[in-house]
Design a protein around this motif. Structure first.
Motif, PDB file in Angstrom:
ATOM      1  N   LEU A   5       0.776  -1.207   0.201  1.00 25.32           N
ATOM      2  CA  LEU A   5      -0.066   0.291   0.084  1.00 25.32           C
ATOM      3  C   LEU A   5       0.944   1.059  -0.084  1.00 25.32           C
ATOM      4  N   VAL A   6       1.974   1.077   0.112  1.00 26.14           N
ATOM      5  CA  VAL A   6       2.772   2.427   0.951  1.00 26.14           C
ATOM      6  C   VAL A   6       3.616   3.100  -0.364  1.00 26.14           C
ATOM      7  N   ALA A   7       3.740   1.189  -0.993  1.00 27.16           N
ATOM      8  CA  ALA A   7       3.783   1.554  -2.842  1.00 27.16           C
ATOM      9  C   ALA A   7       3.651   2.335  -3.429  1.00 27.16           C
ATOM     10  N   VAL A   8       2.231   2.012  -3.660  1.00 27.16           N
ATOM     11  CA  VAL A   8       1.250   2.443  -4.277  1.00 27.16           C
ATOM     12  C   VAL A   8       0.629   3.334  -4.250  1.00 27.16           C
ATOM     13  N   LEU A   9       0.848   4.033  -2.917  1.00 30.17           N
ATOM     14  CA  LEU A   9       0.327   5.905  -2.753  1.00 30.17           C
ATOM     15  C   LEU A   9       1.867   6.908  -2.763  1.00 30.17           C
ATOM     16  N   ALA A  10       3.040   5.920  -2.611  1.00 32.85           N
ATOM     17  CA  ALA A  10       4.088   6.727  -2.541  1.00 32.85           C
ATOM     18  C   ALA A  10       4.568   6.960  -4.341  1.00 32.85           C
ATOM     19  N   LEU A  11       3.572   6.506  -4.993  1.00 36.29           N
ATOM     20  CA  LEU A  11       3.635   7.347  -7.111  1.00 36.29           C
ATOM     21  C   LEU A  11       3.149   8.700  -6.603  1.00 36.29           C
ATOM     22  N   ALA A  12       1.566   8.691  -5.630  1.00 37.46           N
ATOM     23  CA  ALA A  12       1.625   9.939  -6.529  1.00 37.46           C
ATOM     24  C   ALA A  12       2.242  11.195  -5.017  1.00 37.46           C
ATOM     25  N   ASN A  13       2.236  10.854  -3.511  1.00 42.58           N
ATOM     26  CA  ASN A  13       2.428  11.361  -2.757  1.00 42.58           C
ATOM     27  C   ASN A  13       3.592  11.161  -2.202  1.00 42.58           C
ATOM     28  N   LYS A  14       4.558  12.055  -1.608  1.00 36.29           N
ATOM     29  CA  LYS A  14       5.169  12.312  -0.832  1.00 36.29           C
ATOM     30  C   LYS A  14       4.918  11.788   0.334  1.00 36.29           C
ATOM     31  N   GLU A  15       3.850  12.516   1.124  1.00 36.75           N
ATOM     32  CA  GLU A  15       4.015  13.043   2.124  1.00 36.75           C
ATOM     33  C   GLU A  15       2.752  11.936   2.772  1.00 36.75           C
ATOM     34  N   LEU A  16       2.928  10.669   3.982  1.00 34.12           N
ATOM     35  CA  LEU A  16       2.125   9.788   3.714  1.00 34.12           C
ATOM     36  C   LEU A  16       1.244   9.680   5.460  1.00 34.12           C
ATOM     37  N   SER A  17       2.030  10.421   5.938  1.00 34.35           N
ATOM     38  CA  SER A  17       1.688  10.108   7.527  1.00 34.35           C
ATOM     39  C   SER A  17       0.396   9.995   7.604  1.00 34.35           C
ATOM     40  N   GLU A  18       0.107  10.946   6.493  1.00 28.66           N
ATOM     41  CA  GLU A  18      -1.752  10.331   7.189  1.00 28.66           C
ATOM     42  C   GLU A  18      -2.447   9.905   6.548  1.00 28.66           C
ATOM     43  N   ALA A  19      -2.006   9.316   5.101  1.00 29.64           N
ATOM     44  CA  ALA A  19      -2.490   8.996   4.137  1.00 29.64           C
ATOM     45  C   ALA A  19      -2.477   7.535   4.255  1.00 29.64           C
ATOM     46  N   VAL A  20      -0.846   6.914   4.915  1.00 29.22           N
ATOM     47  CA  VAL A  20      -1.013   5.539   5.130  1.00 29.22           C
ATOM     48  C   VAL A  20      -2.299   5.092   5.614  1.00 29.22           C
ATOM     49  N   PRO A  21      -1.913   5.565   6.960  1.00 24.19           N
ATOM     50  CA  PRO A  21      -3.507   4.615   8.334  1.00 24.19           C
ATOM     51  C   PRO A  21      -4.273   5.513   7.738  1.00 24.19           C
ATOM     52  N   LEU A  22      -4.634   6.630   7.214  1.00 18.87           N
ATOM     53  CA  LEU A  22      -6.418   6.348   6.761  1.00 18.87           C
ATOM     54  C   LEU A  22      -6.700   5.512   5.957  1.00 18.87           C
ATOM     55  N   LEU A  23      -6.011   5.304   4.951  1.00 18.65           N
ATOM     56  CA  LEU A  23      -5.904   3.708   3.895  1.00 18.65           C
ATOM     57  C   LEU A  23      -6.284   3.055   4.342  1.00 18.65           C
ATOM     58  N   ALA A  24      -5.427   2.511   5.271  1.00 16.77           N
ATOM     59  CA  ALA A  24      -4.584   1.462   5.820  1.00 16.77           C
ATOM     60  C   ALA A  24      -6.368   0.158   6.352  1.00 16.77           C
ATOM     61  N   ASP A  25      -6.182   2.094   7.547  1.00 10.65           N
ATOM     62  CA  ASP A  25      -7.984   1.244   8.284  1.00 10.65           C
ATOM     63  C   ASP A  25      -8.991   1.095   6.980  1.00 10.65           C
ATOM     64  N   LEU A  26      -9.144   2.109   6.124  1.00  9.93           N
ATOM     65  CA  LEU A  26      -9.776   1.388   5.018  1.00  9.93           C
ATOM     66  C   LEU A  26      -9.823   0.078   4.451  1.00  9.93           C
ATOM     67  N   LEU A  27      -8.533  -0.375   4.281  1.00 13.72           N
ATOM     68  CA  LEU A  27      -8.372  -1.471   3.979  1.00 13.72           C
ATOM     69  C   LEU A  27      -8.097  -2.574   5.014  1.00 13.72           C
TER      70      LEU A  27
END
Length: 594
Positions: A240-262
């Motif tokens: 998931l981190v690898a996919v999100l990093a393709l579009a956004n370098k700031e992952l501190s919020e994106a990863v936990p939020l979308l990880a929770d979704l999944l």
């Protein structure tokens, strides 16, 4: 014993497309009503025969209350003969009526029967009852059929794409009847882009997940990330981190939020997000939007949302934000839906509504000519097709080619020609429009080689598409109509058995799916007739939705649980559970609507 005969005409004095369906429903309702007559039900029996065709309505016969109009022709005679063949409390129909009805009902094939007064055997069916499939399958277009008569639509999409590449983002809403070509037009644009640099995202809404919050986004993320069954939570998080990093370098919020979704635990890798449920939902939608913005900043982005009429409420909220924002991005969004859906985005400057009409006769002629291998057809294609349908045969190339009675029948005919694969097609259709190799392998009670052969045949017949290689492959039905057609070939008992097997398999072998998608489990258990299990999972789905602050979906889940709990015998346990569900529903409705 006295026999009373009644003739009822559907389609006179005004014809309707659903006349055959209404006739059958009336017959079934009549049998049900007679069975409920206290004291008389043991004496009364009903036999119903239904035929479809042209009749002549003549002058009035009789006088007073007995006055009626004469109905003359072969069709009423055939209906009367079929009524005579019917068993007590049964509805019997002729084959042409069966073709019109498609999968709306379950049937028993009584085969060709010799009928007095008819020069040829008549194929007869008994209607067993209404099926759980609620729609007629109106169309099928083979993948190797060239796109005909849609040049203007494709040109419009191409122009909008060129504008999007220049930074003038756009949205095209494609509306049309089932099977008329919405997905095909969008697919044609994708094919035209070829190797042109761009990013494409594709989302599928499902009729079985209309109350699963952000279901299209969840499944799209899972596919793009390449999740595998054996992946640990840590591995999934890495993907998931690898996919999100393709579009956004700031992952501190994106990863936990979308990880929770999944439903992926983040452990100690990311600090917990202390948001209220409503704030968590808002942040999740904002993160999704940021991902789109990041991708569009790198290269032109094409997003395709299919069958949005089956969308969940939270996905519509997400689309609202996205469609507002896309005007300033190098992005184009294509949304397909059926006419019953009213899109709230019409009228915005960057939104174009594209309504698909049926093809004119010359284009239909061209399409059918292609399908028949170049055989020349007369100009009057509709009349020709109807006459061929009635005869059942068309001479061509020295052979007789069977022509299906309806486009739905065409789907069923293709499945029939793949008879050894029918069981696999039915299992797949019960799993959903998309399914994994691993899941169907676990559910199907057959050897791996037999399963692989059947799936290969479905792929070669272009009924199913495969992505990846087994055992990591995933499959998608070419069209929702194909899935519905395969599902409609099963009787209700077989469907219940399959749904129960799928639910048990998910609980036993795929606990992470059962935990992440309790509404899916509830649907399978409900279709299997396991009421208590279905209530349990609807309850879990509602509470998971509350935790994510998707209150509209939560209210739906709790409501479904309450509807089912009414079927259970009264007991203190039931009353306690019912009160708990009512309180949960009240809380969800208050949060959603005030």
């Amino acid at each position: 014993m006295q026999n009373i005969s009644v003739t009822a005409c559907f389609g006179y004095p005004q014809a309707h497309e659903e006349d055959a369906e209404q006739a059958v429903r009336a017959g079934l309702s009549l049998i049900e009503a007679v069975a409920k007559l206290d004291g008389l039900s043991t004496l009364l029996r009903v036999r119903v025969g239904i035929a479809t065709g042209l009749v002549v309505v003549g002058d009035l016969l009789g006088e007073g209350a007995a006055q009626e109009q004469a109905v003359i022709g072969e069709t009423p005679n055939l209906a009367a003969r079929l009524q005579g063949l019917a068993e007590p409390n049964a509805v019997v129909i002729a084959d042409n009526t069966r073709r019109l009805l498609g999968g709306l009902f379950d049937y028993r094939d009584l085969g060709p029967l010799a009928i007095a007064g008819i020069d040829f055997p008549v194929h007869v069916w008994r209607v067993l009852g209404a099926s759980t499939v609620g729609s007629r399958f109106e169309a099928l277009r083979a993948a190797n059929t060239p796109l005909i008569g849609r040049e203007e639509e494709i040109a419009l999409l191409t122009r909008r794409w060129e504008q999007a590449k220049a930074g003038d983002g756009s949205v095209v809403l494609i509306v049309g009847e089932p099977g008329i070509g919405k997905s095909r037009i969008a697919q044609t644009l994708l094919e035209q882009l070829g190797s042109e640099p761009h990013t494409r995202l594709r989302y599928f809404c499902s009729p079985h997940h209309q109350h699963s919050a952000l279901y299209p986004s969840i499944t799209q993320l899972e596919q793009v990330a390449g999740f595998r069954r054996e992946d640990t939570a840590e591995t999934r998080l890495d993907k998931l981190v690898a996919v999100l990093a393709l579009a956004n370098k700031e992952l501190s919020e994106a990863v936990p939020l979308l990880a929770d979704l999944l439903s992926i635990p983040t452990g100690d890798r990311y600090p917990p997000l202390n948001f209220t449920p409503q704030k968590r939902k808002q942040k999740t939608l904002e993160v999704q939007l940021a991902q789109v913005e990041g991708l569009a900043a790198q290269q032109p982005l094409l997003m395709l949302w299919e069958d949005i009429h089956w969308s969940d409420p939270t996905t519509l909220e997400s689309l609202d934000l996205l469609i507002d924002r896309v005007a300033t991005l190098r992005a184009m969004i294509i949304v397909t839906f059926r006419p019953e859906f009213a899109p709230p985005w019409v009228g915005r400057p960057h939104v174009t509504l594209l309504s698909l009409n049926r093809l004119p006769p010359r284009h239909r002629t061209e399409m059918i000519t292609h399908l028949t291998g170049g055989e020349t057809l007369p100009k009057f294609i509709e009349e020709l097709t109807k006459s061929v349908i009635e005869s059942g045969w068309m001479a061509g190339g020295g052979e007789h080619l069977a022509i299906p009675a309806t486009l739905q029948a065409s789907l069923l005919a293709r499945l029939d020609r793949l008879a050894p694969t029918r069981e696999v097609a039915q299992i797949a259709a019960t799993l959903g429009r998309q399914f994994s190799h691993e899941l169907i392998s676990a559910v199907a009670d057959m050897s791996p080689s037999r399963l692989e052969d059947a799936l290969t045949q479905l792929i070669r017949a272009e009924l199913v598409f495969r992505r990846g290689a087994p055992p990591d492959a995933s499959y998608t039905f070419k069209h929702a109509l194909v899935q519905d057609a395969a599902y409609s070939t099963m009787l209700r008992a077989r469907r219940q058995q399959l749904h129960g097997r799928i639910a048990s398999t998910l609980e036993r072998q795929f606990p992470e799916i059962a935990a992440a998608q309790p509404e899916l489990m509830a649907q399978h258990w409900a279709a299997a007739g396991a009421v208590e299990k279905a209530i349990e999972y609807w309850d879990k789905a509602g509470r998971l939705a509350v935790r994510r602050s998707t209150m509209a979906e939560a209210a739906t889940h709790f409501g479904k649980a309450l509807n089912l709990i009414a079927n259970l015998p009264k007991s203190p346990e039931r009353e306690s559970h019912e009160r708990s569900l009512q309180l949960a529903l009240a809380g969800a409705l208050t949060a959603a609507k005030g």
